[in-house]
Every structure is written in structure tokens, then in C-alpha cells.
Design an enzyme around this catalytic site. Structure first.
Site, PDB file in Angstrom:
ATOM      1  N   ARG A 172      22.760  15.304  -1.648  1.00  0.00           N
ATOM      2  CA  ARG A 172      21.687  15.764  -0.755  1.00  0.00           C
ATOM      3  C   ARG A 172      21.176  14.644   0.142  1.00  0.00           C
ATOM      4  O   ARG A 172      20.668  14.898   1.231  1.00  0.00           O
ATOM      5  CB  ARG A 172      20.565  16.393  -1.598  1.00  0.00           C
ATOM      6  CG  ARG A 172      19.962  15.475  -2.611  1.00  0.00           C
ATOM      7  CD  ARG A 172      19.161  16.217  -3.676  1.00  0.00           C
ATOM      8  NE  ARG A 172      20.015  17.021  -4.567  1.00  0.00           N
ATOM      9  CZ  ARG A 172      19.556  17.756  -5.577  1.00  0.00           C
ATOM     10  NH1 ARG A 172      18.256  17.799  -5.822  1.00  0.00           N
ATOM     11  NH2 ARG A 172      20.380  18.443  -6.336  1.00  0.00           N
TER      12      ARG A 172
ATOM     13  N   LYS B 299      27.100   9.190 -14.948  1.00  0.00           N
ATOM     14  CA  LYS B 299      27.479  10.425 -15.634  1.00  0.00           C
ATOM     15  C   LYS B 299      28.124  10.111 -16.974  1.00  0.00           C
ATOM     16  O   LYS B 299      28.707   9.042 -17.133  1.00  0.00           O
ATOM     17  CB  LYS B 299      28.517  11.181 -14.783  1.00  0.00           C
ATOM     18  CG  LYS B 299      27.972  11.846 -13.548  1.00  0.00           C
ATOM     19  CD  LYS B 299      29.092  12.572 -12.802  1.00  0.00           C
ATOM     20  CE  LYS B 299      28.581  13.211 -11.530  1.00  0.00           C
ATOM     21  NZ  LYS B 299      27.640  14.317 -11.742  1.00  0.00           N
TER      22      LYS B 299
HETATM   23  N1  BES Z   1      28.692  16.138  -7.685  1.00  0.00           N
HETATM   24  C1  BES Z   1      27.659  16.560  -8.544  1.00  0.00           C
HETATM   25  C2  BES Z   1      27.634  18.074  -8.769  1.00  0.00           C
HETATM   26  C3  BES Z   1      28.818  18.689  -9.475  1.00  0.00           C
HETATM   27  C4  BES Z   1      28.788  18.920 -10.829  1.00  0.00           C
HETATM   28  C5  BES Z   1      29.905  19.104  -8.747  1.00  0.00           C
HETATM   29  C6  BES Z   1      29.853  19.538 -11.446  1.00  0.00           C
HETATM   30  C7  BES Z   1      30.973  19.718  -9.371  1.00  0.00           C
HETATM   31  C8  BES Z   1      30.953  19.958 -10.719  1.00  0.00           C
HETATM   32  C9  BES Z   1      26.283  16.169  -7.977  1.00  0.00           C
HETATM   33  O1  BES Z   1      26.264  15.035  -7.184  1.00  0.00           O
HETATM   34  C10 BES Z   1      25.393  15.911  -9.144  1.00  0.00           C
HETATM   35  O2  BES Z   1      25.700  15.059  -9.909  1.00  0.00           O
HETATM   36  N2  BES Z   1      24.335  16.692  -9.258  1.00  0.00           N
HETATM   37  C11 BES Z   1      23.434  16.573 -10.351  1.00  0.00           C
HETATM   38  C12 BES Z   1      22.040  16.808  -9.834  1.00  0.00           C
HETATM   39  C13 BES Z   1      20.963  16.510 -10.849  1.00  0.00           C
HETATM   40  C14 BES Z   1      20.929  15.040 -11.182  1.00  0.00           C
HETATM   41  C15 BES Z   1      19.644  16.974 -10.284  1.00  0.00           C
HETATM   42  C16 BES Z   1      23.816  17.605 -11.411  1.00  0.00           C
HETATM   43  O3  BES Z   1      24.259  18.689 -11.051  1.00  0.00           O
HETATM   44  O4  BES Z   1      23.698  17.296 -12.579  1.00  0.00           O
HETATM   45 ZN    ZN Z   2      26.075  13.244  -8.305  1.00  0.00          ZN
END
Ligand code: BES
Ligand code: ZN
Ligand code: ZN
Length: 504
Positions: free
Chosen positions: A354, A280
Site C-alpha cells: 500500500r 514473515k
Molecule cells: N504480499 C502480502 C500479501 C499476500 C499474502 C499476498 C499472501 C499473497 C499471499 C502483503 O504485503 C502483506 O504481507 N500483507 C500483510 C498485511 C498485514 C501486515 C496488515 C498480510 O496480509 O498479512
Molecule cells: Zn508484505
């Protein structure tokens, strides 16, 4: 914290500060009444008309030397025709926060006319009293644990009082139950706010073991060896990139005959989500210590349900991992296998939630459950969709969806259903495995999360999926009066309200 519900006159309450409530449209009369009772101390306030009884407004006055309490806080409840359970929650929370800021520790809160509020809200006396208590109790927490000088002082004595002896039994029950439920919501906040250097999968499991003994439920913890033996490929692979190994927790509460089918709650327990190899960006990554908000809600729900002794059977499944990018980490392009044997192509290691939920949802089928509900901070897209107001709800069972929606309206931990149309399935097709872990960028991100999970549930049991990424954590801009900085504890009150409808 001592908590009482007393049938007493305001003059007979002895506390640092005693409060009185008034609707906006009754404010002039109520102020006159208080002024007569307290021998003119409100003369100037009535003359200036500075306090009008608007919702969430308060005014502090000082009482004369011959009064048992030295201070009077008048609390505005807004227009009497517009009162709701949520407006009561917010009003009492705003008042409580004001009193906390002034460091008062013993407080008396007047209870408004429950019979009248029932005519407007259609809620029971119990529910109204519960909402009032939630407003007060949910504010008695601060995330300042790591301040060397923590200046937050919670109340040590709360007296709810009314001079009407009616509904005392329901009101006292509501006070008692609300304390249990709010304590559980605060436990969830504490777990979520805990920095990930202190809250690893193992520490999380240790916490739950202690919680289970205190609250009265059982927990079994699988370590990384057992997880490998069981072929939980999602949990194992996501956990591979961290020196803190994964855990898989099974919580059990039997409040009903053992032969009765259980409800299963599944909570995403990513104690830190760096994104892994698909790392990230730096901005905002610190908030990813809360990526176990779903797991925290499951633990909170267990604490409350066990203490309230609901008559139902409940199983909790919590895959707990840290998603990190070290040399052993799983990588984009890898193919992994879930507990049930479904193969998954890894498109993005940041779609880790997931993967661990897939194992847990596969595992849930072993219980032949009445229903399975998963709760997870799954997609940033849910924030794009809902802002910070609502959580996304998806699933395969209309009745279950309806039931969760209704609990959301009552608790104001609100949800909104998104569709899981089969036409979405093809967007997750992989050329080399049964499914891919992401869909195309910027297309229905929250729904794609649900579509992925649907593959593991199919129609094996009634299922609902709650994506709470939008509501689990507030960075300030969306803080409701009864929230505190950071974690909201979202899901605990929703689950407890929902599970009450299964208790018999
Ligand atoms: N933990 C994150 C989602 C999240 C984002 C929770 C902001 C709380 C606040 C999750 O694991 C994630 O990173 N999801 C990705 C999915 C994408 C790569 C398809 C996302 O939301 O960007
Ligand atoms: Zn994630
Ligand atoms: Zn995550």
C-alpha cells in the site's frame, strides 16, 4: 505454434490426434455416427458404455490404417442445457492437458455447434469461440523452465475445425484475438513464477522495455535517484532494505486521440516480499516471489491491448521494489511521506504494498484520468475472505465497479465488491502522522487495505482497487483446468475484457 480454423470434415484432418466433441445427452447418437464413419472402431466402447460424454471426460481410440489421423479423442461437454463459456474453457483445457501429457504436438479440435450454444449461453459466436480457444491456449505453458530436462512439450499445430461454414469470420477473429490474450496471460504467469533472484526490480524493468518494443507501446523507467528526486517516499523507503534498488515504470499506449483522457492501471510490483523488519514466518515465504502479480497483470494487459490495437489511451504505473530487512531498511515506528506529501506512520513493514501504491495513486492524478484501477497482491486476508475463487473489488465509483464486475463474470476472473465505509477510516488513525499503514489485527484486513489507498485517491478520479492475493497464485489445491502450477496470470483477461468496453 501454427493455429488454424478450418471448415473441414473430421476425416480430412491430418494430425497426431483428431478430436470430436459431444454433449452427454447426445453421446449415444454421436458415438454411433463416429462408429459408422470410422467403420466400427468404436464397437467395443459403445458396448461397454464406458464413455458417457460427461464434462471434462475424454476417451482415446485408435483409427484404422486408411485414416489421415491415427487417433481419435472424444471429448465430453456435459449436459447440453448446462453448457457455459466456463464449462467450455474447462473441458477443452482438460482435453488439451491430456494430449500434452501424451506428448502429441499436432492436434485437431472439433468446434461444437456455435448457434446452439448461443441459444443456451446468450453469448456471441465470437465469445464462445474465444472461450474454447482460451481452454486450449492457456494450457500451453509450463513453469518447468529451470528443469535441466524440461519434459513439457507444447502443441506446435492446432487445428480448430467444423464442417459448418457458418460464422467462420467471427470464429477466425476470435481464434486470433484469443491467442494474443492468452499469450499475454502466459507472459504474466512467467513473470510471476520467475524466482526473485532472477526477477529484481531492475530485471523487471528490462523485461518491460523489451516487451514494449515487441508489442508496440512505450515505457519510461525511473531509477532510485529519480524516485528520490520526485519524493516518492513509499517506493524509496520500502526499497531501502534491499541491495536491489527500486524502479518506477511508466507504460504508455496511445490508441486514440492524444487529447482523450487515459485509463490508468497501477500494479504492485514487489519482486520479493520478505516482510522486511516485520519479517514473515518461513513457511510459505517462497511464494512471495509472486508479490508482483499485479504488475505482471498490467504488463500482460499492455501487451494484449497494444497488439489488438484497442482504440483508447492507456497508462500503466508500476512501482517495483524488493522488501528486505537489511541494516538500511525502513522500520516500524518510522514516519514517511508519500509523493503528494501525506505522512504515514509505519506500523508494520510487511504492509509495504500500500505504501508503494500510495505514491503511484498520487502520481496517477497527473494524468487527469478517466479512471484508475490498481491491482495488487495486497492482503493475506483476501484468502481468508474468498478462498482462491475470487478477487476483492473496492472503489469510489459505482459505474466503474459494475463494469469490472461484468468483465469478471464474462472471463470468469471473478470479483466481489467489499465496502469502503468511512466508519473504517478511524481504525487507521495515527497519533503522529496523517495515517498508519495498518488497521487493528484480524479486522477486515482486505477492506483496511482499500481504506488506506482511499486516503490517497479521495475523489480525485473514478477509482477501483483489485486485491488479487487470493487468486494470483495457486499452490495446487485450487488449480482450474486451464491453470498451470503456480501463477495464474489473473487480471490479464479481466483487464482486456474491461478495456474492450472502452475501445471505440
Ligand atoms: N504480499 C502480502 C500479501 C499476500 C499474502 C499476498 C499472501 C499473497 C499471499 C502483503 O504485503 C502483506 O504481507 N500483507 C500483510 C498485511 C498485514 C501486515 C496488515 C498480510 O496480509 O498479512
Ligand atoms: Zn508484505
Ligand atoms: Zn506484499
Amino acid at each position: 505454434m501454427k493455429i488454424k480454423y478450418e471448415v473441414k470434415k473430421i476425416k480430412d484432418i491430418k494430425a497426431d490426434v483428431v478430436s470430436s466433441v459431444t454433449f452427454e445427452d447426445h453421446a449415444p447418437a454421436k458415438m454411433q455416427w463416429l462408429n459408422t464413419l470410422f467403420k466400427g472402431i468404436l464397437d467395443t466402447l459403445i458396448e461397454t458404455n464406458d464413455f458417457k460424454g460427461k464434462a471434462n471426460s475424454t476417451i482415446l481410440s485408435y483409427l484404422g490404417p486408411d485414416n489421415r489421423s491415427k487417433r481419435l479423442l472424444v471429448i465430453g461437454l456435459g449436459n447440453s442445457k448446462e453448457v457455459t463459456l466456463e464449462s467450455l474453457r474447462k473441458t477443452y483445457a482438460a482435453a488439451a492437458k491430456k494430449l500434452n501429457a501424451m506428448k502429441f504436438t499436432s492436434v485437431g479440435f472439433e468446434v461444437p455447434d456455435l448457434a446452439y450454444i448461443k441459444t443456451v449461453t446468450n453469448a456471441s459466436h465470437y465469445d464462445i469461440m474465444q472461450a474454447i480457444c482460451e481452454g486450449v491456449f492457456l494450457t500451453q505453458y509450463s513453469p518447468k523452465k529451470y528443469y535441466t530436462k524440461n519434459d513439457f512439450v507444447p502443441f506446435n499445430e492446432i487445428i480448430f475445425f467444423t464442417d459448418s461454414p457458418k460464422y467462420t469470420r467471427e470464429a477466425q477473429e476470435a481464434v486470433k484475438d484469443a491467442k494474443v490474450i492468452c499469450d499475454a496471460a502466459i507472459v504474466a504467469r512467467e513473470l510471476e513464477n520467475e524466482p526473485s533472484n532472477f526477477m529484481t526490480p531492475d530485471k523487471f524493468a528490462e523485461y518491460v522495455k523489451k516487451s514494449s518494443i515487441k508489442a508496440g507501446y512505450q515505457v519510461t523507467v525511473y531509477d532510485e535517484k529519480k524516485i528520490a528526486q520526485l519524493n516518492m517516499g513509499g517506493v524509496l523507503n520500502v526499497g531501502k532494505g534491499s541491495i536491489n534498488p527500486p524502479r518506477f515504470l511508466i507504460l504508455q499506449y496511445f490508441g486514440s486521440n492524444k487529447s482523450e483522457k487515459p485509463i490508468v492501471l497501477v500494479g504492485k510490483g514487489v519482486t520479493f516480499d520478505s516482510g522486511g523488519i516485520s519479517i514473515k514466518p518461513a513457511a510459505g515465504m517462497d511464494a512471495m516471489k509472486m508479490d508482483m502479480g499485479g504488475a505482471a497483470a498490467v504488463v500482460g494487459a499492455f501487451e494484449a491491448v497494444a497488439r489488438l490495437k484497442y482504440k483508447l489511451n492507456l497508462i500503466g504505473l508500476i512501482p517495483a521494489v524488493e522488501n528486505m530487512p537489511d541494516a538500511g531498511a525502513y522500520k516500524p515506528g518510522d514516519v514517511i511521506k508519500s509523493y503528494s506529501g501525506t505522512t504515514i506512520e509505519i506500523d508494520n513493514t510487511d504492509s509495504e504494498g500500500r505504501l508503494i501504491l500510495a505514491d503511484a495513486l498520487d502520481y496517477a492524478a497527473n494524468y487527469k484520468p478517466k479512471a484508475v484501477i490498481d491491482i495488487c497482491t495486497l492482503t493475506g486476508a483476501s484468502i481468508i475472505c474468498f478462498g482462491h475463487l475470487l478477487a476483492g473489488l473496492m472503489g469510489n465509483d459505482k459505474e466503474l465497479i459494475k463494469r469490472i464486475f461484468a468483465a469478471g463474470e464474462r472471463t470468469y476472473e471473478r470479483v466481489w465488491e467489499l465496502p469502503l465505509y468511512d466508519e473504517y477510516d478511524k481504525l487507521m488513525k495515527s497519533e503522529i502522522a496523517d495515517i498508519k499503514n495498518t488497521g487493528p489485527a484480524r479486522q477486515a484486513g482486505t477492506i483496511m487495505g482499500g481504506i488506506f489507498l482511499k486516503k490517497f485517491v479521495q475523489d480525485k478520479y473514478p477509482w477501483a482497487h483489485l486485491d488479487i492475493a487470493s487468486v494470483a497464485f495457486s499452490l495446487g489445491e485450487s488449480t482450474e483446468e486451464y491453470h498451470t502450477a503456480g501463477a495464474t496470470g489473473y487480471g490479464v483477461r479481466l483487464f482486456v475484457e474491461l478495456l474492450k468496453t472502452y475501445s471505440h
